[in-house]
Design a protein around this motif. Structure first.
Motif, mmCIF file in Angstrom:
data_model
loop_
_atom_site.group_PDB
_atom_site.id
_atom_site.type_symbol
_atom_site.label_atom_id
_atom_site.label_comp_id
_atom_site.label_asym_id
_atom_site.label_seq_id
_atom_site.Cartn_x
_atom_site.Cartn_y
_atom_site.Cartn_z
ATOM 1 N N ALA A 171 -114.687 -29.817 -17.422
ATOM 2 C CA ALA A 171 -113.648 -28.849 -17.092
ATOM 3 C C ALA A 171 -114.023 -28.004 -15.885
ATOM 4 C CB ALA A 171 -113.391 -27.927 -18.282
ATOM 5 N N SER A 172 -113.001 -27.676 -15.085
ATOM 6 C CA SER A 172 -113.100 -26.554 -14.165
ATOM 7 C C SER A 172 -112.729 -25.314 -14.972
ATOM 8 C CB SER A 172 -112.155 -26.729 -12.982
ATOM 9 O OG SER A 172 -112.503 -27.879 -12.225
ATOM 10 N N ILE A 173 -113.282 -24.178 -14.586
ATOM 11 C CA ILE A 173 -113.138 -22.966 -15.405
ATOM 12 C C ILE A 173 -112.430 -21.879 -14.610
ATOM 13 C CG2 ILE A 173 -114.376 -21.174 -16.669
ATOM 14 C CD1 ILE A 173 -116.720 -23.252 -16.896
ATOM 15 N N GLU A 174 -111.263 -21.478 -15.080
ATOM 16 C CA GLU A 174 -110.527 -20.370 -14.482
ATOM 17 C C GLU A 174 -110.820 -19.106 -15.290
ATOM 18 O OE1 GLU A 174 -105.911 -19.046 -13.375
ATOM 19 O OE2 GLU A 174 -106.296 -20.839 -14.589
ATOM 20 N N ASP A 204 -106.853 -37.770 -12.686
ATOM 21 C CA ASP A 204 -107.245 -36.989 -11.516
ATOM 22 C C ASP A 204 -107.513 -35.543 -11.928
ATOM 23 O OD1 ASP A 204 -106.928 -39.205 -9.958
ATOM 24 O OD2 ASP A 204 -104.941 -38.650 -9.208
ATOM 25 N N PRO A 205 -108.459 -34.890 -11.263
ATOM 26 C CA PRO A 205 -108.774 -33.490 -11.603
ATOM 27 C C PRO A 205 -107.607 -32.566 -11.331
ATOM 28 C CG PRO A 205 -109.925 -34.170 -9.597
ATOM 29 C CD PRO A 205 -109.333 -35.401 -10.190
ATOM 30 N N GLU A 206 -107.540 -31.484 -12.103
ATOM 31 C CA GLU A 206 -106.453 -30.510 -12.003
ATOM 32 C C GLU A 206 -107.024 -29.133 -11.687
ATOM 33 O OE1 GLU A 206 -103.530 -32.492 -15.373
ATOM 34 O OE2 GLU A 206 -105.060 -31.045 -15.993
ATOM 35 N N GLY A 207 -106.136 -28.171 -11.537
ATOM 36 C CA GLY A 207 -106.584 -26.804 -11.300
ATOM 37 C C GLY A 207 -105.434 -25.931 -10.841
ATOM 38 N N PRO A 208 -105.601 -24.598 -10.917
ATOM 39 C CA PRO A 208 -104.557 -23.661 -10.501
ATOM 40 C C PRO A 208 -104.622 -23.413 -8.992
ATOM 41 C CG PRO A 208 -106.421 -22.446 -11.332
ATOM 42 C CD PRO A 208 -106.772 -23.908 -11.484
ATOM 43 N N SER A 209 -103.633 -22.743 -8.468
ATOM 44 C CA SER A 209 -103.614 -22.350 -7.058
ATOM 45 C C SER A 209 -103.485 -20.836 -6.971
ATOM 46 C CB SER A 209 -102.455 -23.033 -6.328
ATOM 47 O OG SER A 209 -101.217 -22.662 -6.912
ATOM 48 N N GLY A 210 -103.647 -20.312 -5.745
ATOM 49 C CA GLY A 210 -103.453 -18.894 -5.524
ATOM 50 C C GLY A 210 -104.486 -18.014 -6.181
ATOM 51 N N ILE A 211 -105.753 -18.394 -6.077
ATOM 52 C CA ILE A 211 -106.830 -17.640 -6.723
ATOM 53 C C ILE A 211 -107.518 -16.726 -5.700
ATOM 54 C CG2 ILE A 211 -107.250 -19.286 -8.572
ATOM 55 C CD1 ILE A 211 -109.359 -20.558 -6.882
ATOM 56 N N ASP A 212 -108.369 -15.833 -6.187
ATOM 57 C CA ASP A 212 -109.084 -14.901 -5.305
ATOM 58 C C ASP A 212 -110.384 -15.496 -4.780
ATOM 59 O OD1 ASP A 212 -107.470 -12.341 -5.436
ATOM 60 O OD2 ASP A 212 -107.779 -12.726 -7.569
ATOM 61 N N TYR A 213 -111.175 -16.067 -5.682
ATOM 62 C CA TYR A 213 -112.473 -16.615 -5.302
ATOM 63 C C TYR A 213 -112.628 -18.019 -5.894
ATOM 64 C CZ TYR A 213 -113.776 -11.883 -3.891
ATOM 65 O OH TYR A 213 -113.821 -10.656 -3.271
ATOM 66 N N LEU A 214 -113.092 -18.940 -5.059
ATOM 67 C CA LEU A 214 -113.288 -20.322 -5.489
ATOM 68 C C LEU A 214 -114.755 -20.687 -5.319
ATOM 69 C CD1 LEU A 214 -112.281 -23.143 -6.339
ATOM 70 C CD2 LEU A 214 -111.678 -23.564 -3.941
ATOM 71 N N ILE A 215 -115.346 -21.208 -6.381
ATOM 72 C CA ILE A 215 -116.732 -21.684 -6.355
ATOM 73 C C ILE A 215 -116.656 -23.194 -6.525
ATOM 74 C CG2 ILE A 215 -118.994 -21.604 -7.458
ATOM 75 C CD1 ILE A 215 -116.467 -18.763 -7.935
ATOM 76 N N ALA A 422 -105.269 -28.138 -2.625
ATOM 77 C CA ALA A 422 -104.323 -27.951 -3.729
ATOM 78 C C ALA A 422 -104.526 -26.616 -4.444
ATOM 79 C CB ALA A 422 -104.457 -29.104 -4.725
ATOM 80 N N ARG A 423 -105.647 -25.942 -4.192
ATOM 81 C CA ARG A 423 -105.914 -24.641 -4.807
ATOM 82 C C ARG A 423 -105.415 -23.483 -3.943
ATOM 83 N NH1 ARG A 423 -107.145 -28.425 -7.356
ATOM 84 N NH2 ARG A 423 -105.050 -27.925 -8.042
ATOM 85 N N LEU A 424 -105.009 -23.765 -2.714
ATOM 86 C CA LEU A 424 -104.572 -22.726 -1.785
ATOM 87 C C LEU A 424 -103.222 -22.157 -2.220
ATOM 88 C CD1 LEU A 424 -105.562 -24.436 1.609
ATOM 89 C CD2 LEU A 424 -106.883 -22.805 0.241
ATOM 90 N N PRO A 425 -102.888 -20.908 -1.845
ATOM 91 C CA PRO A 425 -103.670 -20.048 -0.951
ATOM 92 C C PRO A 425 -104.875 -19.415 -1.664
ATOM 93 C CG PRO A 425 -101.731 -18.880 -1.715
ATOM 94 C CD PRO A 425 -101.606 -20.285 -2.232
#
Length: 536
Positions: A171-174, A204-215, A422-425
């Motif tokens: 998992a990616s972790i939000e 395929d991997p998933e994830g949210p967009s419009g986050i503050d910090y991405l690691i 795909a995570r932008l902005p």
């Protein structure tokens, strides 16, 4: 009150192992992963040192997946006082249930062997990093969660998992952190390990967009895989097996016991079933791989090609070795055969015994199917070493050494860029982690024009940052550092000593006569004496 959350990188900083990130908030401290360091001995020694934080002050752990470089120090964390929950997906919890006890067994076995050798040399004894009892206690603290479901971590802090497409349960972790005087929470996303577009078992991997910090990870950030389709992967594997075929030989595949072994079983069994390969005995020489396969079978309906895996497991050509005696008996197997054995980087496990039996033979082939960290025996072999030392013994390398990276569980540079896009902005900053320097730099170059490179950060080990509402603020790097950046993902003096011993043996073996050998030995002795004198 802490004005802003703080993020500290305690592992996977300019390297690919020891993943561990600490998030400090007003209500407590969280660890994202707590992994084992692998590679050169200088890095692995970090596993034996105290944590650079107080374990009893960690409130919770969020675990991205079960691979040991992400989970392998959790039993040590519990041993030294951590009592909080370990949040993970159900499949990750199930895999950790077989991987962490196996890791503890390896710690105890290797320390026993080391202490036996140390006693003969009148040297000090060491203790294992943790024991089976520590692993069992750790597993009691797991709490399972579904993908895409928010769960509370601390007051004012919640998290959810996104399928990373890397490993069963990965998992990616939000994470959302509530902010004073601001209705909008601070949003962080930890990619963990991102899977490639073409995986046998995962979407395929998933994830949210419009986050503050991405690691974000960057393991393969500087390279592309050409034509990495599933059919192309099987085609290349088929070619490698055919090229390795020798009536008196063997194909050794060092493999990570979890997922890689199951993928290889599926593809090899399929190639045989389709008559693209002749019937070849396939031996899985890893008790961990056997137990992990049971977990995969349990979750087979969650896998994209779970039915293919189940057919592969039922193949009459597949054999597993459980006991030590069954493993030793593989040295006496006649006729061409394939052995899949852990560990994937040849740093421990049964693959070392198989290499000791086959590495010096022309009839053998060693096929690497995953990333080999700098300083590991796997990377040394990949780099063309003509001789190596295994458990204190020297072995000439006459076997064919081959690599096939289409089985990697990591996205390549192009796929990582697409995932980031795909995570932008992205409101603030991007941290590039879990990669050697060339990979991090390569991914950063690819992001030019997509992300403002002034906001692309490359943290070093134990570096801390304040995550403010307007952007990141660098805080501190411990002085002296636990391990400087120049020593991460590098060959160390242990590697140099092994190479020196091998070079000396080669020089002595190549000397024309006994007189030439005596001269060489005296020169070496003189050099050592001169060095001792210079140090006095």
């Amino acid at each position: 009150m802490m004005p802003d959350p703080r993020l500290t990188f305690h592992g996977a900083a300019r390297g690919v192992t020891g993943s561990c990130f600490r998030l400090e908030t007003d209500h407590g401290q969280i660890l994202i992963d707590c992994g084992l360091f692998q590679g050169a001995k200088t890095e692995k020694e970090l596993n034996y040192r105290p944590f650079p934080f107080e374990p009893n002050k960690i409130t919770a752990v969020i675990l991205s997946h079960a691979h040991i470089d992400h989970s392998g120090l959790l039993p040590k964390l519990v041993r030294h006082g951590f009592k909080g929950p370990i949040h993970a997906t159900q499949a990750t919890a199930d895999l950790a249930g077989v991987m962490l006890p196996d890791s503890a067994h390896i710690q105890e076995y290797e320390v026993k062997q080391f202490n036996r050798r140390a006693a003969r040399r009148n040297r000090g004894q060491v203790s294992p990093i943790y024991t089976g009892a520590d692993a069992a206690a750790c597993l009691m603290q797991f709490r399972a969660h579904d993908y895409d479901r928010w769960f509370a971590v601390l007051p004012g802090v919640r998290a959810r998992f996104w399928n990373a497409g890397h490993l069963l349960g990965s998992a990616s972790i939000e994470i959302e952190v509530a902010q004073q005087d601001n209705p909008e929470p601070l949003r962080l996303l930890f990619s963990a390990d991102i899977g490639p577009d073409y995986k046998l078992m995962h979407p395929d991997p998933e994830g949210p967009s419009g986050i503050d910090y991405l690691i974000c990870e960057s393991t393969y950030g500087d390279r592309d895989r050409i034509d990495a389709t599933a059919e192309r992967r099987r085609e290349l594997l088929c070619e490698e097996v055919r090229a390795a075929t020798n009536p008196n030989g063997a194909l050794l595949i060092p493999s990570f016991a979890v997922e890689r072994a199951q993928e290889l079983i599926s593809d090899l069994s399929r190639l045989i079933a389709e008559s693209r390969l002749p019937p070849i005995p396939i031996y899985v020489d890893s008790p961990l791989a056997t137990r992990a396969t049971e977990v995969f079978a349990k979750h087979n309906k969650e896998l994209e090609e779970g039915a293919v895996l189940m057919r592969g497991l039922a193949s009459r050509h597949l054999h597993v070795t459980e006991t030590r005696e069954q493993s030793i008996a593989l040295d006496h197997v006649r006729g061409f055969h394939i052995v899949i054995a852990a560990s994937g980087m040849c740093d421990a496990g049964r693959i070392r015994h198989r290499l000791k039996n086959w590495l010096w033979r022309d009839e053998a082939t060693v096929l690497f199917t995953g990333f080999q960290a700098e300083g590991t025996l796997g990377r040394i072999l990949q780099n063309g070493a003509r001789s190596v030392r295994i458990q204190g013994e020297e072995f000439k390398v006459r076997a064919r050494i081959r690599s096939l990276d289409l089985y990697s569980g990591h996205a390549d540079g192009t796929e990582l860029v697409d995932w980031i896009k795909a995570r932008l902005p992205l409101r603030h900053d991007l941290f590039l982690v879990h990669g050697e320097e060339a990979a991090i730099d390569g991914l950063a170059e690819r992001l030019a024009g997509i992300v403002d490179l002034r906001h692309v950060l490359r943290p070093v080990l134990d570096e801390s940052f304040a995550l403010t509402r307007t952007g990141v603020e660098r805080l501190s790097i411990p002085t002296p550092p636990r391990l400087g950046p120049e020593k991460i993902a590098r060959l160390d003096w242990h590697n140099d000593v092994s190479r020196l011993i091998l070079d000396i043996n080669d020089a002595l073996a190549g000397a024309a006569d006994e007189r030439s050998r005596d001269i060489l030995i005296r020169r070496l002795q003189r050099a050592l004496q001169e060095d001792e004198t210079a140090q006095e």
